[in-house]
Write a protein that holds these residues in place. Sequence first.
Motif, mmCIF file in Angstrom:
data_model
loop_
_atom_site.group_PDB
_atom_site.id
_atom_site.type_symbol
_atom_site.label_atom_id
_atom_site.label_comp_id
_atom_site.label_asym_id
_atom_site.label_seq_id
_atom_site.Cartn_x
_atom_site.Cartn_y
_atom_site.Cartn_z
ATOM 1 N N GLN A 25 39.292 38.403 0.340
ATOM 2 C CA GLN A 25 38.646 39.696 0.534
ATOM 3 C C GLN A 25 39.574 40.614 1.331
ATOM 4 O O GLN A 25 40.090 40.215 2.369
ATOM 5 N N GLN A 85 35.936 38.147 10.641
ATOM 6 C CA GLN A 85 36.713 36.944 10.354
ATOM 7 C C GLN A 85 37.775 36.794 11.435
ATOM 8 O O GLN A 85 38.528 37.727 11.694
ATOM 9 N N THR A 110 40.082 29.367 11.068
ATOM 10 C CA THR A 110 39.439 30.549 10.491
ATOM 11 C C THR A 110 37.928 30.421 10.624
ATOM 12 O O THR A 110 37.371 29.363 10.361
ATOM 13 N N GLN A 111 37.297 31.500 11.066
ATOM 14 C CA GLN A 111 35.853 31.499 11.334
ATOM 15 C C GLN A 111 35.252 32.820 10.873
ATOM 16 O O GLN A 111 35.936 33.838 10.844
ATOM 17 N N TYR A 112 33.942 32.771 10.555
ATOM 18 C CA TYR A 112 33.236 33.954 10.074
ATOM 19 C C TYR A 112 31.962 34.164 10.886
ATOM 20 O O TYR A 112 31.244 33.208 11.175
ATOM 21 N N TYR A 113 31.664 35.431 11.195
ATOM 22 C CA TYR A 113 30.466 35.801 11.946
ATOM 23 C C TYR A 113 29.807 36.976 11.241
ATOM 24 O O TYR A 113 30.456 38.003 10.983
ATOM 25 N N ASN A 114 28.536 36.827 10.924
ATOM 26 C CA ASN A 114 27.799 37.878 10.229
ATOM 27 C C ASN A 114 27.547 39.064 11.145
ATOM 28 O O ASN A 114 27.170 38.894 12.313
ATOM 29 N N GLN A 166 31.215 40.871 7.629
ATOM 30 C CA GLN A 166 31.504 39.746 8.517
ATOM 31 C C GLN A 166 32.745 40.031 9.336
ATOM 32 O O GLN A 166 33.656 40.721 8.885
ATOM 33 N N GLN A 213 31.495 40.769 2.292
ATOM 34 C CA GLN A 213 31.103 39.639 1.453
ATOM 35 C C GLN A 213 29.859 40.060 0.682
ATOM 36 O O GLN A 213 29.230 41.074 0.991
ATOM 37 N N ASP A 227 41.090 34.948 11.940
ATOM 38 C CA ASP A 227 42.055 34.320 11.044
ATOM 39 C C ASP A 227 43.270 33.863 11.838
ATOM 40 O O ASP A 227 43.714 34.573 12.750
#
Length: 145
Positions: free
Chosen positions: A42, A74, A111-115, A72, A67, A76
Amino acid sequence: MKVIGCFFAVVLGLSACTKESDALKAALQTNNSPVTAPIPVQPALKRGVLYSTSGIQVMGVVKIIQQASGLQVQLDSFSVSAGPDLKVYLSQAATPGNHLNLGNLQSNSGTQYYNIPAGTNLSAYPFVLIHCQQYNHLFSYASIQ
């Protein structure tokens, strides 16, 4: 007699490995292996580099991505010093105060994702922070543009 029995066991074991190896080669040559589609990357709507505060080691990039489920944050190529009660914030300044808590830091690396809650005005939150809520200590910040 035991020596002869051991010899035959070794020969039998080696021939089994050769047969498996030959079968594997044949399967690869038939080109019937499944093809997996690459994971779509993305494009970042906004991005920034994480900077550390005194005594903290951090590296990584923050990205805001779209997304199907919504926006989100991210993290990275991310890593940060360990600490208790670390949170991820969208913030109006490079320090905690007027911020939106996105939740607990999932891990100190990777790598992490948070809404981001729907309807959030990103222009009102130009910073992402990693903050120790328990001791009110800022670990890291990034200006996202």
